[in-house]
Write a protein that holds these residues in place. Structure first.
Motif, short mmCIF file in Angstrom:
data_model
loop_
_atom_site.label_atom_id
_atom_site.label_comp_id
_atom_site.label_asym_id
_atom_site.label_seq_id
_atom_site.Cartn_x
_atom_site.Cartn_y
_atom_site.Cartn_z
N UNK A 1 4.76 2.78 11.96
CA UNK A 1 5.34 3.70 12.94
C UNK A 1 6.83 3.42 13.14
N UNK A 2 7.21 2.15 13.20
CA UNK A 2 8.62 1.79 13.37
C UNK A 2 9.46 2.26 12.19
N UNK A 3 8.96 2.02 10.98
CA UNK A 3 9.71 2.44 9.79
C UNK A 3 9.78 3.97 9.71
N UNK A 4 8.72 4.62 10.09
CA UNK A 4 8.72 6.08 10.06
C UNK A 4 9.80 6.63 10.98
N UNK A 5 9.95 6.01 12.16
CA UNK A 5 10.98 6.47 13.09
C UNK A 5 12.37 6.30 12.52
N UNK A 6 12.63 5.16 11.86
CA UNK A 6 13.95 4.92 11.30
C UNK A 6 14.22 5.80 10.08
N UNK A 7 13.20 5.99 9.24
CA UNK A 7 13.38 6.79 8.04
C UNK A 7 13.54 8.27 8.38
N UNK A 8 12.96 8.70 9.52
CA UNK A 8 13.05 10.11 9.93
C UNK A 8 14.50 10.56 10.14
N UNK A 9 15.41 9.61 10.35
CA UNK A 9 16.82 9.97 10.49
C UNK A 9 17.42 10.45 9.17
N UNK A 10 16.74 10.10 8.05
CA UNK A 10 17.23 10.47 6.73
C UNK A 10 16.31 11.44 5.99
N UNK A 11 15.03 11.41 6.36
CA UNK A 11 14.02 12.13 5.59
C UNK A 11 13.09 12.88 6.53
N UNK A 12 12.77 14.11 6.16
CA UNK A 12 11.92 14.93 7.01
C UNK A 12 10.44 14.63 6.74
N UNK A 13 9.69 14.43 7.83
CA UNK A 13 8.23 14.21 7.78
C UNK A 13 7.82 13.10 6.81
N UNK A 14 8.38 11.91 6.95
CA UNK A 14 7.98 10.83 6.05
C UNK A 14 6.58 10.31 6.37
N UNK A 15 5.91 9.81 5.37
CA UNK A 15 4.62 9.14 5.52
C UNK A 15 4.79 7.71 5.02
N UNK A 16 4.49 6.74 5.87
CA UNK A 16 4.71 5.33 5.53
C UNK A 16 3.37 4.60 5.51
N UNK A 17 3.11 3.91 4.43
CA UNK A 17 1.87 3.14 4.29
C UNK A 17 2.23 1.67 4.08
N UNK A 18 1.70 0.80 4.93
CA UNK A 18 2.00 -0.64 4.88
C UNK A 18 0.71 -1.40 4.60
N UNK A 19 0.79 -2.36 3.70
CA UNK A 19 -0.35 -3.20 3.42
C UNK A 19 0.08 -4.66 3.36
N UNK A 20 -0.79 -5.53 3.86
CA UNK A 20 -0.60 -6.97 3.75
C UNK A 20 -1.41 -7.43 2.54
N UNK A 21 -0.74 -8.01 1.54
CA UNK A 21 -1.43 -8.30 0.29
C UNK A 21 -1.72 -9.79 0.08
#
Length: 265
Positions: A128-148
């Motif tokens: 959610x945090x990355x989506x908010x920051x990326x939204x300033x550059x990109x419209x409707x981003x989808x961010x998927x995070x995984x701990x590997x």
């Protein structure tokens, strides 16, 4: 011919020893006793997700309706060298997403955004945090995070001790013990140790598997790099001081005494 007087008391003692060795109380073996009472007290917020920590490895993928516009926010996908070490998440068995290593300060270097603090977030919060920051550059981003690199170690009196990598975001203590083949019959079930490192401080707790109250413990759900140790029970500790085949020898002695009694009659 009458049997010697000492044989009957000796045989009785042997029989009592065998009976004592074979009797195990239900409360010492059965898991989760009193489950109904424990469920009534369960904290619905207790099942927290994993928090990201320094030295964790993350894969983060960003997509959008216009995928080409999202490409600068993704690390390049790399090929896996034949016979080489795999680092990251396999894609179609031949390529991998590169991983982000969380540094000692709890940060990662993210494309376009630069240094991003990630420690203390869970997977959904960071997305959610990355989506908010990326939204300033990109419209409707989808961010998927995984701990590997979620793994735990299970040691001591279990059937398959070792370190286990886990894909599931939630790993309970019973499930971790299941990965290790459950406790051996010599494992102490009322005093299982869980060791953890939180914010640079090592913590631990002893959990009683025979009591259902463990479902309300903050250590019931394991964190990455937790260590679980199953202590040997009293019988196993005692066996370290004498021959493990003592019970077999007692059985043989009992049979021999019985034969002597029959022959002496």
């Amino acid at each position: 011919m009458k049997s010697p007087k000492f044989l009957k008391p000796f045989l009785l003692i042997i029989s009592l020893l065998l009976m004592t060795a074979s009797c195990v109380s239900r409360k010492d073996v059965v898991y989760f006793q009193g489950l109904e009472t424990a469920e009534a007290k369960i904290d619905t917020q207790q099942k927290s997700t994993l928090q990201i920590k320094p030295n964790d490895l993350l894969t983060i993928s960003v997509s959008a309706p216009e995928q080409e516009a999202a490409m600068p926010f993704n690390l390049p996908v790399i090929g896996v060298p034949q016979g080489g070490m795999e680092v990251g998440l396999s894609v179609n068995g031949r390529q991998q997403l590169q991983t982000y290593l969380v540094d000692s300060e709890g940060n990662i270097e993210f494309p376009i955004l630069g240094t991003v603090a990630v420690a203390g977030y869970n997977r959904q919060q960071l997305a959610s945090e990355l989506k908010g920051q990326i939204s300033e550059y990109l419209q409707d981003p989808i961010v998927n995070v995984r701990l590997v690199n979620f793994q735990v170690s299970v040691l001591g009196e279990v059937n398959r001790p070792g370190t286990f990598e886990v894909r599931d975001e939630y790993l309970s203590l019973p499930k971790a013990l299941g990965l290790a083949g459950d406790l051996s019959i010599y494992g102490r079930r009322d005093n299982v140790l869980v060791m953890r490192e939180e914010n640079g401080t090592k913590t631990h707790a002893y959990l009683d598997l025979t009591s259902a109250d463990i479902i309300n413990s903050p250590y019931y759900y394991l964190q990455q790099n937790d260590v679980v140790y199953v202590e040997p029970n009293a019988a196993q500790r005692q066996s370290a001081s004498y021959n493990r085949n003592a019970s077999v020898y007692i059985s043989i002695a009992s049979v021999l005494v019985s034969l002597i009694v029959l022959i002496a009659r």
